[in-house]
Design an enzyme around this catalytic site. Structure first.
Site, PDB file in Angstrom:
ATOM      1  N   ARG A  19       2.891   3.649  -1.625  1.00 47.12           N
ATOM      2  CA  ARG A  19       3.027   3.962  -3.045  1.00 47.12           C
ATOM      3  C   ARG A  19       4.381   4.511  -3.456  1.00 47.12           C
ATOM      4  NH1 ARG A  19      -0.188   0.532  -4.417  1.00 47.12           N
ATOM      5  NH2 ARG A  19      -2.353   0.865  -3.970  1.00 47.12           N
ATOM      6  N   GLN A  74       7.281  -9.097  -6.175  1.00 47.22           N
ATOM      7  CA  GLN A  74       6.571 -10.080  -5.374  1.00 47.22           C
ATOM      8  C   GLN A  74       6.314 -11.339  -6.195  1.00 47.22           C
ATOM      9  OE1 GLN A  74       2.819  -8.711  -3.822  1.00 47.22           O
ATOM     10  NE2 GLN A  74       2.453 -10.576  -2.685  1.00 47.22           N
ATOM     11  N   ARG A 120       3.419   1.252  10.208  1.00 43.01           N
ATOM     12  CA  ARG A 120       3.305  -0.182  10.455  1.00 43.01           C
ATOM     13  C   ARG A 120       3.811  -0.632  11.816  1.00 43.01           C
ATOM     14  NH1 ARG A 120      -0.743  -0.883   7.192  1.00 43.01           N
ATOM     15  NH2 ARG A 120      -0.259  -0.091   5.143  1.00 43.01           N
ATOM     16  N   ASN A 171      13.213   4.933  -0.559  1.00 39.64           N
ATOM     17  CA  ASN A 171      14.199   5.875  -0.051  1.00 39.64           C
ATOM     18  C   ASN A 171      14.007   6.002   1.471  1.00 39.64           C
ATOM     19  OD1 ASN A 171      12.075   7.720   0.428  1.00 39.64           O
ATOM     20  ND2 ASN A 171      12.417   8.786  -1.505  1.00 39.64           N
ATOM     21  N   ARG A 175       0.816  -1.213   0.000  1.00 39.11           N
ATOM     22  CA  ARG A 175       0.000   0.000   0.000  1.00 39.11           C
ATOM     23  C   ARG A 175       0.857   1.273   0.000  1.00 39.11           C
ATOM     24  NH1 ARG A 175      -2.892  -3.216  -1.642  1.00 39.11           N
ATOM     25  NH2 ARG A 175      -4.675  -4.123  -0.642  1.00 39.11           N
ATOM     26  N   ARG A 205      13.118   8.471   3.385  1.00 43.38           N
ATOM     27  CA  ARG A 205      11.882   9.131   3.818  1.00 43.38           C
ATOM     28  C   ARG A 205      10.703   8.164   3.812  1.00 43.38           C
ATOM     29  NH1 ARG A 205       9.824  12.770  -0.178  1.00 43.38           N
ATOM     30  NH2 ARG A 205       7.738  11.992  -0.041  1.00 43.38           N
ATOM     31  N   ARG A 232       0.050 -16.593  -9.526  1.00 40.48           N
ATOM     32  CA  ARG A 232      -0.379 -16.914 -10.887  1.00 40.48           C
ATOM     33  C   ARG A 232       0.542 -17.933 -11.543  1.00 40.48           C
ATOM     34  NH1 ARG A 232      -1.035 -12.546 -15.807  1.00 40.48           N
ATOM     35  NH2 ARG A 232      -1.935 -13.998 -17.285  1.00 40.48           N
TER      36      ARG A 232
END
Length: 135
Positions: free
Chosen positions: A8, A14, A99, A88, A6, A90, A18
């Site tokens: 961005r 990953q 988190r 990065n 999430r 930040r 599939r």
């Protein structure tokens, strides 16, 4: 993985369900007993995951089996995946603030705090304050 991707302003690689065939073996991230996962709830969780894996293998192994990309729809969110995240400084700081916080999912807090401890060990000047706050 769903909570991590999430963010961005980071980049991810990953493993995709599939392309992975889980009919021989599947790895689930299972909860351990805790305040919210009692022994009975862990067993219910494990039974449910086992039923989903059995259904997946049945869908793949029938005479006209489904493709991996279709059969994967039945796999639970606890299906293990490999995830590589690049960001990065930040964004890493933002990730840890979100988190490691008490409002984050308890399992995500565990993972984020482990990564924060590693980051602090590599670049203490950037992450010391967050480590002191959350760990």
């Amino acid at each position: 993985a769903n909570e991590i991707v999430r963010h961005r302003l980071a980049s991810y690689s990953q493993e995709s369900t599939r392309y992975v065939d889980y009919t021989n073996e599947i790895h689930f991230i299972l909860p351990t007993e805790s305040a919210y996962w009692t022994k009975e709830r862990v067993q219910l969780f494990m039974d449910s995951a086992a039923r989903q894996w059995n259904a997946y293998t049945e869908l793949m192994n029938t005479e006209k089996g489904l493709s991996k990309q279709i059969a994967r729809d039945i796999l639970p969110l606890c299906t293990a995946t490999t995830l590589i995240m690049s960001a990065n400084y930040r964004e890493w700081r933002h990730f840890f603030k979100m988190r490691c916080d008490k409002a984050a999912h308890p399992d995500m807090q565990i993972v984020a705090k482990e990564v924060l401890a590693e980051a602090k060990g590599i670049i203490p000047v950037i992450f010391d304050d967050l480590y002191e706050t959350y760990c």
